[in-house]
Design an enzyme around this catalytic site. Sequence first.
Site, PDB file in Angstrom:
ATOM      1  N   GLU A  82      -4.949   0.341   5.148  1.00 10.07           N
ATOM      2  CA  GLU A  82      -6.164   1.126   5.411  1.00 10.07           C
ATOM      3  C   GLU A  82      -6.917   0.376   6.503  1.00 10.07           C
ATOM      4  OE1 GLU A  82      -6.919   3.997   3.951  1.00 10.07           O
ATOM      5  OE2 GLU A  82      -5.271   4.029   2.509  1.00 10.07           O
TER       6      GLU A  82
ATOM      7  N   CYS B  33     -15.830   1.825   8.070  1.00  8.95           N
ATOM      8  CA  CYS B  33     -14.589   2.088   8.818  1.00  8.95           C
ATOM      9  C   CYS B  33     -14.566   3.504   9.390  1.00  8.95           C
ATOM     10  CB  CYS B  33     -13.379   1.861   7.922  1.00  8.95           C
ATOM     11  SG  CYS B  33     -13.430   2.844   6.418  1.00  8.95           S
TER      12      CYS B  33
HETATM   13  P1  NAD Z   1     -10.281  -8.338   8.313  1.00 11.41           P
HETATM   14  O1  NAD Z   1      -8.986  -7.739   8.704  1.00 11.41           O
HETATM   15  O2  NAD Z   1     -10.827  -9.434   9.131  1.00 11.41           O
HETATM   16  O3  NAD Z   1     -10.174  -8.950   6.823  1.00 11.41           O
HETATM   17  C1  NAD Z   1      -9.652  -8.181   5.744  1.00 11.41           C
HETATM   18  C2  NAD Z   1      -9.067  -9.115   4.693  1.00 11.41           C
HETATM   19  O4  NAD Z   1      -7.994  -9.856   5.276  1.00 11.41           O
HETATM   20  C3  NAD Z   1     -10.071 -10.146   4.156  1.00 11.41           C
HETATM   21  O5  NAD Z   1      -9.892 -10.272   2.751  1.00 11.41           O
HETATM   22  C4  NAD Z   1      -9.674 -11.431   4.863  1.00 11.41           C
HETATM   23  O6  NAD Z   1      -9.904 -12.576   4.076  1.00 11.41           O
HETATM   24  C5  NAD Z   1      -8.183 -11.259   5.082  1.00 11.41           C
HETATM   25  N1  NAD Z   1      -7.702 -11.958   6.271  1.00 11.41           N
HETATM   26  C6  NAD Z   1      -8.389 -12.224   7.421  1.00 11.41           C
HETATM   27  N2  NAD Z   1      -7.602 -12.876   8.295  1.00 11.41           N
HETATM   28  C7  NAD Z   1      -6.395 -13.030   7.696  1.00 11.41           C
HETATM   29  C8  NAD Z   1      -5.166 -13.618   8.093  1.00 11.41           C
HETATM   30  N3  NAD Z   1      -5.015 -14.207   9.281  1.00 11.41           N
HETATM   31  N4  NAD Z   1      -4.133 -13.580   7.216  1.00 11.41           N
HETATM   32  C9  NAD Z   1      -4.268 -12.995   6.014  1.00 11.41           C
HETATM   33  N5  NAD Z   1      -5.413 -12.430   5.579  1.00 11.41           N
HETATM   34  C10 NAD Z   1      -6.460 -12.446   6.408  1.00 11.41           C
HETATM   35  O7  NAD Z   1     -11.306  -7.130   8.164  1.00 11.41           O
HETATM   36  P2  NAD Z   1     -12.877  -7.193   7.891  1.00 11.41           P
HETATM   37  O8  NAD Z   1     -13.536  -7.787   9.072  1.00 11.41           O
HETATM   38  O9  NAD Z   1     -13.152  -7.761   6.545  1.00 11.41           O
HETATM   39  O10 NAD Z   1     -13.199  -5.623   7.804  1.00 11.41           O
HETATM   40  C11 NAD Z   1     -13.424  -4.840   8.936  1.00 11.41           C
HETATM   41  C12 NAD Z   1     -12.212  -4.046   9.352  1.00 11.41           C
HETATM   42  O11 NAD Z   1     -11.672  -3.349   8.265  1.00 11.41           O
HETATM   43  C13 NAD Z   1     -12.549  -2.971  10.383  1.00 11.41           C
HETATM   44  O12 NAD Z   1     -11.520  -2.881  11.337  1.00 11.41           O
HETATM   45  C14 NAD Z   1     -12.628  -1.710   9.544  1.00 11.41           C
HETATM   46  O13 NAD Z   1     -12.423  -0.513  10.275  1.00 11.41           O
HETATM   47  C15 NAD Z   1     -11.546  -1.954   8.552  1.00 11.41           C
HETATM   48  N6  NAD Z   1     -11.771  -1.174   7.338  1.00 11.41           N
HETATM   49  C16 NAD Z   1     -10.958  -0.134   7.062  1.00 11.41           C
HETATM   50  C17 NAD Z   1     -11.187   0.645   5.937  1.00 11.41           C
HETATM   51  C18 NAD Z   1     -10.334   1.837   5.591  1.00 11.41           C
HETATM   52  O14 NAD Z   1     -10.477   2.324   4.479  1.00 11.41           O
HETATM   53  N7  NAD Z   1      -9.477   2.312   6.453  1.00 11.41           N
HETATM   54  C19 NAD Z   1     -12.260   0.339   5.114  1.00 11.41           C
HETATM   55  C20 NAD Z   1     -13.067  -0.742   5.424  1.00 11.41           C
HETATM   56  C21 NAD Z   1     -12.811  -1.502   6.539  1.00 11.41           C
END
Ligand code: NAD
Length: 467
Positions: A220, A254
Amino acid sequence: MTTQKAQATTEQEIIDIVTKQHDYFKTGITKSYQSRIENLNKLKAALIKYETEMHDALKQDLGKPEFESYLSETGFSLHDLSSTIKSLKGWMKPKCTMTSLLTQPGSSKIHYSPLGVNLIIAPYNYPINLTISPLIAAIAAGNTAVIKTSEMTPACSAIIRKIVTETFTPEYIAYIEGEVPETTILLQQKFDHIFFTGSPRVGSIVMSSAAKNLTPVTLELGGKSPCIVHEDAKLDIAVNRIISGKFLNAGQTCVAPDYVMVQKSVKEVFLAKLKARIIKVYGEEAKNSPDFARIVSDNHFQRIAGLINSEKILVGGQTDAATRFIAPTVLRDITLADKVMSEEIFGPVLPILEYEHLDEVYAVVDQLPHHPLACYIFSESNIIQQEIINTVQSGGACINNCVFHAGNPHLPFGGVGESGMGAYHGVHGFKCFSHKKGVLKSATWMDMPLIYPPYGNKIKWLRKFLK
Ligand code: NAD
């Protein structure tokens, strides 16, 4: 008040938890309807018990107004739980389907079996909803799950940890404490399904790790969701709904409309209404509004503030680094050359582009990463609405609204292309965490000799069945 950081889960603890979950799943305990319902009810009781703590945590991490917290986090999860509990028996029932001529006499059904041990990774922006909603679906489908929340929302992580550890045993539902190193270790383990919500960049890391174990993934993700305002739109309604969708959670949504494309003939009227309405909703000093959230971290604050071109501000533009406040901001006369169009904004900054013909809209959408998570259309014309729905490939869409398709559990919610794969919410979540097993039950009151060797000249009969 700041939340104390808990100790990160060690590599050995992670390995033990995942092993224990595989063993627990194999006992079959999680599969019965009774077990699923009992655990969903336990989760519901915990959500009700800890509602205030969750709202406090959301206030602490994101400055969320209580109304928004209930609408999009705790109330959303509670509603999801209640309707899942109500519908689960029907969802679990095998569904009859047709039996083809060649496979007669017999009957065919689709059975929904749990996938097994799931990893749920959540982002920071809706920390409660985006952890609890997939968890509801995982439990409803008869699975076990390991949960990893975002390190950027420590207060919310702490309350989720409390709920999970008080409600469930770790061999069934486990909470993992940690940041990127712990998530990296987690991703090296063998899961039966990974449900990831977050950025496309990390989504790609998750998918690469999952590929090594041939683990299926639901991703997602995010992207730049367009909002199109056609000249025949009801502009007052469009303005109200765009503001509510964009500035909810200070734009950290998002499915927020990332940018608006407005038809040139109504652009100035639209902009005047937008400006007046933003000032009416949030006041001249949006900083004092009780209805507006804050940016999650200093890094994100700097990133979003850096997207504001001061020469193009229609309204807003004020920032305060100390409280990570960025005012609801509209930027006018934006083109693809502006920095604000180079990445997903994920903050309270709304760029406005103009168009004369819809082809210009499609050209803009086409030049950005494929495909957006959502597309919003404001128009009174069925023909225009359908044309845009058919032309712009997006995860979901709203006609004459923004964001709220995500609030209807009867609709599948998910992305397409770079905005993700797979969908959930309501029955779609149950299916996302289930394997759809096709089962043919053949009759024994007769035997069809047609398909057995020796084949002789039976092919001429086969041709009658398979054409
Ligand atoms: P992110 O990808 O930075 O982090 C998401 C998760 O991944 C967190 O739990 C984080 O700890 C983990 N993570 C971060 N770096 C990692 C790595 N190198 N290896 C493994 N895990 C890692 O996202 P964010 O900043 O928390 O959220 C914002 C993003 O999420 C935006 O792009 C938004 O559009 C998207 N989002 C999508 C939805 C949806 O339903 N489609 C909903 C909410 C947010």
